[in-house]
Design a protein around this motif. Structure first.
Motif, short mmCIF file in Angstrom:
data_model
loop_
_atom_site.label_atom_id
_atom_site.label_comp_id
_atom_site.label_asym_id
_atom_site.label_seq_id
_atom_site.Cartn_x
_atom_site.Cartn_y
_atom_site.Cartn_z
N ARG A 296 0.85 -1.19 0.00
CA ARG A 296 0.00 0.00 0.00
C ARG A 296 0.89 1.24 0.00
N MET A 297 0.52 2.22 -0.83
CA MET A 297 1.31 3.44 -0.93
C MET A 297 0.41 4.58 -1.38
N ASN A 298 0.95 5.79 -1.26
CA ASN A 298 0.18 6.99 -1.62
C ASN A 298 1.15 8.02 -2.17
N LEU A 299 1.45 7.92 -3.44
CA LEU A 299 2.41 8.79 -4.09
C LEU A 299 1.67 9.83 -4.92
N GLU A 300 2.03 11.09 -4.73
CA GLU A 300 1.44 12.16 -5.54
C GLU A 300 2.09 12.17 -6.92
N PRO A 301 1.31 12.38 -7.98
CA PRO A 301 -0.14 12.67 -7.99
C PRO A 301 -1.01 11.44 -8.19
N LEU A 302 -0.46 10.23 -7.99
CA LEU A 302 -1.22 9.01 -8.28
C LEU A 302 -2.29 8.75 -7.24
N GLY A 303 -2.09 9.20 -6.01
CA GLY A 303 -3.06 8.95 -4.95
C GLY A 303 -2.88 7.57 -4.34
N PRO A 304 -3.76 7.20 -3.42
CA PRO A 304 -3.65 5.90 -2.75
C PRO A 304 -3.73 4.74 -3.73
N MET A 305 -2.84 3.77 -3.52
CA MET A 305 -2.80 2.58 -4.38
C MET A 305 -2.53 1.35 -3.52
N ARG A 306 -2.95 0.21 -4.06
CA ARG A 306 -2.67 -1.07 -3.41
C ARG A 306 -2.32 -2.09 -4.48
N VAL A 307 -1.28 -2.86 -4.21
CA VAL A 307 -0.81 -3.86 -5.16
C VAL A 307 -0.81 -5.22 -4.47
N GLN A 308 -1.36 -6.22 -5.14
CA GLN A 308 -1.26 -7.60 -4.67
C GLN A 308 -0.57 -8.42 -5.74
N LEU A 309 0.40 -9.19 -5.30
CA LEU A 309 1.20 -10.00 -6.22
C LEU A 309 1.31 -11.41 -5.67
N ARG A 310 1.28 -12.36 -6.57
CA ARG A 310 1.38 -13.77 -6.16
C ARG A 310 2.34 -14.48 -7.10
N LEU A 311 3.30 -15.20 -6.53
CA LEU A 311 4.34 -15.88 -7.30
C LEU A 311 4.44 -17.33 -6.85
N GLN A 312 4.37 -18.24 -7.84
CA GLN A 312 4.54 -19.66 -7.56
C GLN A 312 5.43 -20.23 -8.65
N GLY A 313 6.64 -20.60 -8.27
CA GLY A 313 7.59 -21.01 -9.29
C GLY A 313 7.92 -19.81 -10.17
N GLU A 314 7.67 -19.95 -11.46
CA GLU A 314 7.89 -18.86 -12.40
C GLU A 314 6.58 -18.22 -12.83
N ALA A 315 5.47 -18.66 -12.25
CA ALA A 315 4.16 -18.10 -12.60
C ALA A 315 3.84 -16.94 -11.68
N ILE A 316 3.52 -15.80 -12.26
CA ILE A 316 3.24 -14.60 -11.47
C ILE A 316 1.91 -14.01 -11.89
N SER A 317 1.19 -13.47 -10.90
CA SER A 317 -0.07 -12.78 -11.14
C SER A 317 -0.11 -11.55 -10.26
N SER A 318 -0.76 -10.50 -10.73
CA SER A 318 -0.81 -9.26 -9.95
C SER A 318 -2.10 -8.51 -10.24
N VAL A 319 -2.62 -7.87 -9.20
CA VAL A 319 -3.78 -6.99 -9.31
C VAL A 319 -3.42 -5.69 -8.64
N LEU A 320 -3.72 -4.56 -9.30
CA LEU A 320 -3.40 -3.24 -8.78
C LEU A 320 -4.69 -2.46 -8.62
N TRP A 321 -4.88 -1.89 -7.42
CA TRP A 321 -6.03 -1.05 -7.14
C TRP A 321 -5.57 0.40 -7.06
N ALA A 322 -6.38 1.31 -7.54
CA ALA A 322 -6.13 2.74 -7.40
C ALA A 322 -7.46 3.42 -7.08
N GLU A 323 -7.42 4.38 -6.17
CA GLU A 323 -8.66 5.08 -5.80
C GLU A 323 -9.07 6.09 -6.86
N GLN A 324 -8.12 6.69 -7.54
CA GLN A 324 -8.43 7.71 -8.53
C GLN A 324 -8.64 7.07 -9.91
N ALA A 325 -9.69 7.52 -10.61
CA ALA A 325 -10.00 6.97 -11.93
C ALA A 325 -8.86 7.23 -12.91
#
Length: 376
Positions: A296-325
């Protein structure tokens, strides 16, 4: 380790007074005991020899636990000191009871520090304190540095999570966050009247008057120091709480690390909140371990953000949330660049999504979306 209020207060009915040797205990005597109950309402049933007693203690002890006790005071109501090493879970629980009421997010501390650094016209901080604050901030990781990615790993090592481990290895780093906060705390403490104010007393001292009976004004240097001391104590308690939460677990295939990392960005200060977890995969094999990261971070001018990442072996998946459109659209427009960079690093990208939503929510993923493709 002393148990606060560990007085033995009452023999149970089956312990006859004339057969009770407890009243004959002498200071320094060592006893072996067994807990007959869990600690409940600060009371614990003990068996010492053939005698059963009720002890008062604030320490969490489990039924069946074997204890080694030292007699501190004899008489009708002896006082005992616990010598037995408590389990890691018990030590952790006892420490958290002390830390949780004091802890404050590091963001609050660094918000105050940022205000202090930007306030050049009216500056209540003594020169040596301001110099120490500037030195502390100058050692923080900066997004403006060209080697930000390379230095990120070092910054994580210096986040305070591993301070004691590094000191034991003789490798204390001058950029270690916890050490620098402790140094600033000690510096301020030596400048206060009486030299050694307990930080828990500083809240009351903020509302107190000076020696002449005049209330401390908001811009008083003393009030500033007291307030900063309290914020430092809360930030240090936060780091210690994260350290306790990151202790090795009994199951070596599972582990959690959580910490907060202050970062300089465009002459501003932000705090990255990071939680890293390791869990066994379905097969339980070491190479099948699943690593997950929440940021979780809040960098201007991007605003609050949240990143979730999952890694298993060499397979990676990620979802990024942002409050600002606008930030969500920006991320979506750059997902292919991110995918290309991950694939260039040798990873197999299974899922990559950008969503708009609250960055501080506890929801895992939008309905119908999984981090790992079940067909993989």
């Amino acid at each position: 380790m002393r148990i606060p209020g560990s007085n033995i207060v009452l023999p149970l009915p089956n312990a006859l007074p004339r057969e009770n040797p407890i009243q004959n205990l002498k200071p320094g005597q060592i006893l072996q005991a067994t807990a007959l109950s869990d600690t409940q309402n600060s009371q614990l049933k003990l068996q010492i020899g053939v005698t059963r007693l009720i002890a008062q203690t604030q320490v969490s002890i489990r039924s069946g636990q074997h204890l080694t006790l030292s007699v501190e005071k004899g008489g009708e109501f002896p006082e005992l000191r616990l010598l037995t090493n408590l389990s890691r879970e018990q030590l952790q629980a006892n420490a958290l009871k002390t830390l949780l009421p004091r802890q404050q997010p590091l963001a609050q501390l660094f918000d105050k520090i940022a205000i202090q650094l930007s306030n050049t016209s009216s500056n209540p901080a003594p020169g040596n304190v301001r110099q120490a604050i500037e030195g502390l901030v100058g050692r923080l990781l900066s997004t403006d540095q060209p080697q930000f990615q390379q230095q990120l790993r070092t910054a994580l090592q210096n986040s305070g999570l591993f301070t004691e481990a590094h000191l034991l290895q003789g490798s204390g780093n001058p950029a270690d966050l916890k050490l620098n906060l402790l140094r600033l705390f000690e510096l301020i403490n030596t400048l206060l009247p009486g030299k050694g104010l307990n930080p828990q007393q500083s809240a009351a001292a903020l509302a107190a008057s000076d020696s002449s009976g005049t209330p401390l004004p908001p811009d008083s240097p003393l009030r500033f120091l007291l307030d900063l001391l309290k914020q430092l104590d809360g930030g240090l308690a936060r780091i210690q709480s994260n350290q306790l939460a990151s202790l090795p677990q009994e199951d070596p295939t599972r582990q959690t690390w959580q910490f907060e990392l202050p970062v300089r960005h465009n002459e501003q200060l932000d705090v990255f909140r990071i939680r890293l977890q390791k869990e066994p995969g379905k097969s339980g094999e070491k190479e099948d371990a699943v690593w997950s990261l929440a940021l979780r971070m809040n960098l201007e001018p991007l605003g609050p953000m949240r990143v979730q990442l999952r890694l298993q072996g060499e397979a990676i998946s990620s979802v990024l949330w942002a409050e600002q459109a606008e930030t969500t659209s920006l991320i979506q427009n750059n997902l292919e660049k991110l995918r290309s960079a991950l694939e260039k690093a040798g990873l197999d990208v299974m899922k990559l999504e950008a969503c708009q939503g609250k960055s501080d929510g506890d929801e895992q993923l939008p309905r119908g979306l999984s981090l790992l493709d079940e067909k993989a």
